[in-house]
Design an enzyme around this catalytic site. Structure first.
Site, PDB file in Angstrom:
ATOM      1  N   LYS A 132      47.483  37.539  54.191  1.00 12.19           N
ATOM      2  CA  LYS A 132      47.106  37.220  52.809  1.00 12.19           C
ATOM      3  C   LYS A 132      48.211  36.380  52.176  1.00 12.19           C
ATOM      4  O   LYS A 132      49.327  36.867  51.978  1.00 12.19           O
ATOM      5  CB  LYS A 132      46.927  38.556  52.055  1.00 12.19           C
ATOM      6  CG  LYS A 132      46.486  38.458  50.604  1.00 12.19           C
ATOM      7  CD  LYS A 132      46.281  39.869  50.018  1.00 12.19           C
ATOM      8  CE  LYS A 132      45.683  39.833  48.634  1.00 12.19           C
ATOM      9  NZ  LYS A 132      45.531  41.203  48.075  1.00 12.19           N
ATOM     10  N   GLU A 149      46.640  42.981  56.817  1.00 11.56           N
ATOM     11  CA  GLU A 149      46.002  41.752  56.310  1.00 11.56           C
ATOM     12  C   GLU A 149      46.947  40.548  56.302  1.00 11.56           C
ATOM     13  O   GLU A 149      48.118  40.661  55.942  1.00 11.56           O
ATOM     14  CB  GLU A 149      45.501  42.010  54.887  1.00 11.56           C
ATOM     15  CG  GLU A 149      44.640  40.897  54.332  1.00 11.56           C
ATOM     16  CD  GLU A 149      43.668  41.425  53.285  1.00 11.56           C
ATOM     17  OE1 GLU A 149      42.593  41.911  53.694  1.00 11.56           O
ATOM     18  OE2 GLU A 149      43.986  41.370  52.095  1.00 11.56           O
ATOM     19  N   GLU A 168      41.292  50.739  50.289  1.00 11.41           N
ATOM     20  CA  GLU A 168      41.712  49.341  50.178  1.00 11.41           C
ATOM     21  C   GLU A 168      42.422  49.079  48.851  1.00 11.41           C
ATOM     22  O   GLU A 168      41.975  49.557  47.808  1.00 11.41           O
ATOM     23  CB  GLU A 168      40.494  48.411  50.217  1.00 11.41           C
ATOM     24  CG  GLU A 168      39.643  48.473  51.461  1.00 11.41           C
ATOM     25  CD  GLU A 168      38.444  47.526  51.330  1.00 11.41           C
ATOM     26  OE1 GLU A 168      37.352  47.903  51.746  1.00 11.41           O
ATOM     27  OE2 GLU A 168      38.612  46.426  50.781  1.00 11.41           O
ATOM     28  N   SER A 169      43.472  48.291  48.919  1.00  7.83           N
ATOM     29  CA  SER A 169      44.192  47.705  47.782  1.00  7.83           C
ATOM     30  C   SER A 169      45.247  48.630  47.177  1.00  7.83           C
ATOM     31  O   SER A 169      45.029  49.833  46.992  1.00  7.83           O
ATOM     32  CB  SER A 169      43.240  47.247  46.669  1.00  7.83           C
ATOM     33  OG  SER A 169      42.457  46.156  47.120  1.00  7.83           O
ATOM     34  N   ASN A 175      37.368  49.924  47.487  1.00  7.66           N
ATOM     35  CA  ASN A 175      38.406  49.036  46.974  1.00  7.66           C
ATOM     36  C   ASN A 175      38.810  49.509  45.590  1.00  7.66           C
ATOM     37  O   ASN A 175      37.994  49.561  44.668  1.00  7.66           O
ATOM     38  CB  ASN A 175      37.904  47.588  46.939  1.00  7.66           C
ATOM     39  CG  ASN A 175      39.063  46.608  46.875  1.00  7.66           C
ATOM     40  OD1 ASN A 175      40.088  46.908  46.255  1.00  7.66           O
ATOM     41  ND2 ASN A 175      38.923  45.476  47.527  1.00  7.66           N
ATOM     42  N   LYS A 231      37.818  38.446  56.388  1.00  7.66           N
ATOM     43  CA  LYS A 231      37.808  38.918  55.011  1.00  7.66           C
ATOM     44  C   LYS A 231      37.485  37.711  54.144  1.00  7.66           C
ATOM     45  O   LYS A 231      38.286  36.796  53.990  1.00  7.66           O
ATOM     46  CB  LYS A 231      39.185  39.492  54.676  1.00  7.66           C
ATOM     47  CG  LYS A 231      39.238  40.289  53.393  1.00  7.66           C
ATOM     48  CD  LYS A 231      39.065  41.748  53.714  1.00  7.66           C
ATOM     49  CE  LYS A 231      39.214  42.715  52.558  1.00  7.66           C
ATOM     50  NZ  LYS A 231      39.984  42.340  51.427  1.00  7.66           N
ATOM     51  N   GLU A 282      31.983  47.186  51.451  1.00  7.11           N
ATOM     52  CA  GLU A 282      32.980  47.501  50.414  1.00  7.11           C
ATOM     53  C   GLU A 282      32.331  47.888  49.085  1.00  7.11           C
ATOM     54  O   GLU A 282      31.456  47.187  48.588  1.00  7.11           O
ATOM     55  CB  GLU A 282      33.880  46.283  50.209  1.00  7.11           C
ATOM     56  CG  GLU A 282      34.975  46.505  49.177  1.00  7.11           C
ATOM     57  CD  GLU A 282      35.849  45.281  49.033  1.00  7.11           C
ATOM     58  OE1 GLU A 282      36.659  45.029  49.936  1.00  7.11           O
ATOM     59  OE2 GLU A 282      35.698  44.558  48.027  1.00  7.11           O
TER      60      GLU A 282
HETATM   61  O1  LIG Z   1      43.718  40.722  45.775  1.00  8.21           O
HETATM   62  C1  LIG Z   1      43.100  40.311  44.773  1.00  8.21           C
HETATM   63  O2  LIG Z   1      43.672  39.915  43.737  1.00  8.21           O
HETATM   64  C2  LIG Z   1      41.593  40.262  44.760  1.00  8.21           C
HETATM   65  C3  LIG Z   1      40.939  39.822  43.630  1.00  8.21           C
HETATM   66  C4  LIG Z   1      39.569  39.743  43.615  1.00  8.21           C
HETATM   67  C5  LIG Z   1      38.825  40.106  44.730  1.00  8.21           C
HETATM   68  C6  LIG Z   1      39.480  40.551  45.867  1.00  8.21           C
HETATM   69  C7  LIG Z   1      40.848  40.639  45.883  1.00  8.21           C
HETATM   70  N1  LIG Z   1      41.530  41.058  47.001  1.00  8.21           N
HETATM   71  C8  LIG Z   1      40.922  41.282  48.265  1.00  8.21           C
HETATM   72  C9  LIG Z   1      41.282  42.585  48.815  1.00  8.21           C
HETATM   73  O3  LIG Z   1      40.407  43.395  48.980  1.00  8.21           O
HETATM   74  C10 LIG Z   1      42.705  42.852  49.167  1.00  8.21           C
HETATM   75  O4  LIG Z   1      43.223  41.708  49.755  1.00  8.21           O
HETATM   76  C11 LIG Z   1      42.925  44.009  50.106  1.00  8.21           C
HETATM   77  O5  LIG Z   1      42.311  45.172  49.662  1.00  8.21           O
HETATM   78  C12 LIG Z   1      44.430  44.259  50.248  1.00  8.21           C
HETATM   79  O6  LIG Z   1      44.965  44.573  48.981  1.00  8.21           O
HETATM   80  P1  LIG Z   1      46.545  44.646  48.733  1.00  8.21           P
HETATM   81  O7  LIG Z   1      47.132  45.564  49.782  1.00  8.21           O
HETATM   82  O8  LIG Z   1      46.711  45.198  47.367  1.00  8.21           O
HETATM   83  O9  LIG Z   1      47.076  43.257  48.884  1.00  8.21           O
END
Ligand SMILES: O=C(O)c1ccccc1NCC(=O)[C@H](O)[C@H](O)COP(=O)(O)O
Length: 265
Positions: free
Chosen positions: A60, A58, A220-221, A190, A120, A169
């Site tokens: 970001k 990503e 995810e995340s 997520n 995204k 998602e």
């Molecule tokens: O990342 C956030 O804080 C967030 C808050 C509210 C809605 C969506 C959010 N993030 C979008 C995502 O799904 C993440 O960017 C993606 O899963 C990657 O996550 P990470 O590896 O933890 O940066």
């Protein structure tokens, strides 16, 4: 029904305001004319279905949960590093207010790599899907929590009709049921709770047995490294979507490579 009282409500409200401004400047009919100039959509599913983990890497800059993550002055350069590392797809956050993204990032990434690209964003209207495809996206995200059933199905069908692969998602069992009813081919779990913004890595393992079937599952995340990838693969993930850990890594190419092709222990 869509989740209420969450950070998601605020993000979606902002996304709708921004969308209204863009649509006033370029009405949907005129935007559709740009579809003819878009390169054909690339299909990420064969790579996603291949043995071992696939990575969606990503782009970001910041997030509601963590604030500033990385400046990323040149998203194309980061995307090239992801592609060299073997990313199966590149996710470009295009939401401006909370994530510091823009559609021009996606266009720049499209011009730089052959890898499939995910838009995204917080997609609630057809306009955003047409924008995504016209800008060169190959995949689009639909967040079940942000959409009622009719809208979810309509947008899913419209996206597919545009040639986009849809990442549907979910965050909990009820949303997983709604994704299954769509017969979605790509379902993301997520782990980030949209009310508290905390990541609970146990969510994927809880939902995966309910979802598993023909769909490819995306974790995810909160994924920080190879150990996390191994855990999610062993719980049924074919794909991991990683943002923060990659944009903060000094060597994103190596980081993607390390997370790619991981098999269950
Ligand atoms: O990342 C956030 O804080 C967030 C808050 C509210 C809605 C969506 C959010 N993030 C979008 C995502 O799904 C993440 O960017 C993606 O899963 C990657 O996550 P990470 O590896 O933890 O940066």
């Amino acid at each position: 029904m869509p989740a209420t009282g969450s950070v998601l409500d605020d993000i979606v409200a902002g996304a709708r305001d921004d969308l209204a401004r863009r649509e006033a400047a370029l009405p949907l009919g005129e935007l559709r004319a740009h579809l003819a100039d878009a390169p054909p959509a690339r299909d990420p599913m064969p790579h996603f279905r291949a043995p071992g983990s696939s990575v969606i890497a990503e782009v970001k800059r910041r997030s509601p949960s963590k604030g500033a993550l990385a400046e990323i002055p040149d998203p194309a350069s980061l995307a090239r590093a992801y592609a060299r590392g073997g990313a199966a797809a590149i996710s470009v956050l295009t939401e401006e207010r909370r994530f510091g993204g823009r559609l021009d990032d996606l266009r720049a990434v499209r011009a730089a790599v052959e890898t499939p690209i995910l838009r995204k964003d917080f997609i609630v209207e057809s306009y955003q899907l047409v924008e995504a495809r016209a800008a060169g996206a190959d995949l689009a995200l639909l967040i079940v929590a942000a959409l009622d059933d009719d809208t979810l199905r309509r947008l899913h069908d419209e996206a597919t009709g545009l040639g986009l692969t849809v990442l549907v998602e979910v965050h909990d069992e009820a949303e997983a049921e709604r994704a299954l009813a769509l017969e979605a081919e790509l379902i993301g779990v997520n782990s980030r709770n949209l009310k508290t913004l905390e990541v609970d890595p146990d969510v994927f393992g809880r939902l995966a047995p309910q979802i598993q079937g023909d769909a490819v599952l995306v974790a995810e995340s909160g994924i920080t490294g190879v150990a996390d990838v191994g855990r999610f693969v062993s719980e049924g993930a074919g794909v991991v979507l990683v943002g923060e850990a990659l944009v903060k890594d000094g060597d994103p190419e190596a980081a993607v490579r390390a997370m790619t092709g991981v098999t269950a222990p």
